[in-house]
Design an enzyme around this catalytic site. Structure first.
Site, PDB file in Angstrom:
ATOM      1  CG  ASP A  57      13.892  24.154  47.884  1.00 50.02           C
ATOM      2  OD1 ASP A  57      13.534  23.639  48.955  1.00 50.02           O
ATOM      3  OD2 ASP A  57      14.300  25.320  47.795  1.00 50.02           O
ATOM      4  NE  ARG A 111       9.979  28.771  44.639  1.00 51.83           N
ATOM      5  CZ  ARG A 111      10.863  29.377  45.431  1.00 51.83           C
ATOM      6  NH1 ARG A 111      10.460  30.298  46.306  1.00 51.83           N
ATOM      7  NH2 ARG A 111      12.149  29.069  45.366  1.00 51.83           N
ATOM      8  CD  GLN A 126      16.205  31.486  43.927  1.00 51.18           C
ATOM      9  OE1 GLN A 126      15.383  32.118  44.568  1.00 51.18           O
ATOM     10  NE2 GLN A 126      16.767  30.396  44.385  1.00 51.18           N
ATOM     11  CG  ASP A 238      16.096  34.541  54.985  1.00 51.81           C
ATOM     12  OD1 ASP A 238      16.720  33.596  54.457  1.00 51.81           O
ATOM     13  OD2 ASP A 238      14.907  34.474  55.331  1.00 51.81           O
ATOM     14  CD  GLU A 251      13.849  35.731  51.966  1.00 56.56           C
ATOM     15  OE1 GLU A 251      14.254  34.800  51.237  1.00 56.56           O
ATOM     16  OE2 GLU A 251      12.911  35.623  52.783  1.00 56.56           O
ATOM     17  CB  SER A 254      16.919  32.279  51.490  1.00 60.85           C
ATOM     18  OG  SER A 254      16.920  31.264  52.471  1.00 60.85           O
TER      19      SER A 254
END
Length: 337
Positions: A57, A111, A126, A238, A251, A254
């Site tokens: 991604d 990340r 997630q 979202d 959030e 997504s």
């Protein structure tokens, strides 16, 4: 340095052991409800991928993945995943899933460029899910129906948690989620920034699906960035909820209907990324090898934060933080896992 906010008079409702037990309950309950609502099968997923496959991604296009090489793989570049947005669609093809069935998996990512704060960690956990659809399903109506199914799973989890832990207070989620596009939101709050608009709409509606993210609005600006090669910017969104602990939008997910050949070419042209068309993943879309699909990511720690009324993501996941975060949390009796 991370940015951390401590709400006034904040006090965790559960201690460390209670939190760990509750986190497991949330994850087990939601995972089961999600699979039932969307007809998904759990599969195993990779932690890293070869760079030259194009399956990682790209997020907003500026974040750099953690990478390494292996002598057993002839020193090819290997990347720790950012998410499995593209891998999942390829997996649907390899597993041979039929229309309106699909897969989900526990996604664990690093990340390293993430700016740390109450909601963001270098460690990302997630549920990544993906389902096969038919050509006639590539509509807003189908997308919104799928969002509602996920939202019903969230309602079930909240009911379960407040029943087990009455100290968490009354349920926060409304019975129905509100749908609004990024352009409608800009028209509604033209003088606010995108983040301020999100905060304003969720304070009013409590739960919102913000649709059509990635393209330029009438103002000449984007609401938010989206990679051009997985979500169709006209058919994505979202799921946002109002987080009263931090008094802002949170959030939780997504998601979107994925690009077909037409949307892929259009969005790569808009972002001047046509060179990606030579990658194997993109060729498989152009040549109609991969199935049409819908999918998304649902933040495990985000959901746990929300349902357990936590102010910092480190209260529900084990990660690394800078010294100031550890010091500030310790001074305010915020236990980090």
């Amino acid at each position: 340095m991370s940015k951390i906010r401590i709400p006034e008079d904040y006090k965790p409702q559960l201690n460390l052991i209670e939190t760990e037990v509750a986190v497991k309950m949330i994850k087990d309950t939601f995972e089961r409800r999600l699979a039932e609502q969307l007809r998904l099968t759990r599969v195993s997923a990779p932690l890293f991928l070869l760079k030259n496959t194009g399956l990682n991604d790209n997020l907003n296009g500026v974040e750099q993945p953690v990478h390494f090489q292996s002598i057993e793989l002839h020193d090819e570049d290997i990347e720790i995943i950012h998410s499995l947005a593209k891998w999942k669609r390829d997996a649907l093809h390899r597993y041979g899933f039929k229309p309106h069935t699909g897969l989900y998996t526990d996604m664990n990512a690093i990340r390293k460029d993430e700016e740390l704060d109450n909601l963001h960690s270098m460690y990302v956990d997630q549920w990544d899910w993906e389902a096969v659809i038919n050509p006639e399903d590539r509509t807003r109506k189908f997308f919104e129906r799928t969002v509602k199914r996920i939202y019903y799973a969230l309602l079930d989890v909240e009911f379960t948690m407040v029943q087990h832990y009455p100290q968490l207070g009354e349920p926060l989620l409304p019975e129905e989620i509100t749908f609004i596009t990024t352009q409608e939101l800009e028209d509604l709050y033209p003088d606010l920034t995108p983040k301020e608009r999100e905060n304003a709409i969720v304070k009013d509606k409590k739960a919102v699906c913000l649709e059509q993210i990635g393209d330029v609005l009438k103002s000449g600006k984007k609401h938010d960035g989206r990679a051009p090669d997985y979500d169709d910017w006209k058919l994505n969104g979202d799921i946002l909820v109002y987080n009263p602990v931090l008094d802002e939008a949170l959030e939780l997910s997504s998601m979107g209907i994925r690009v077909d050949e037409k949307a892929l070419r259009e969005q790569l042209a808009k972002t001047h990324e046509e060179a990606r068309l030579s990658l194997p993943y993109h060729q498989n879309i152009v040549n109609h090898v991969l199935p049409l699909s819908i999918g998304g990511g649902i933040g495990q720690s985000r959901i746990c934060m929300y349902f357990l009324r936590k102010c910092h993501i480190g209260e529900v996941q084990a990660s690394l933080w800078d010294d100031d975060t550890y010091k500030t949390c310790s001074e305010h009796n915020i236990p980090l896992l």
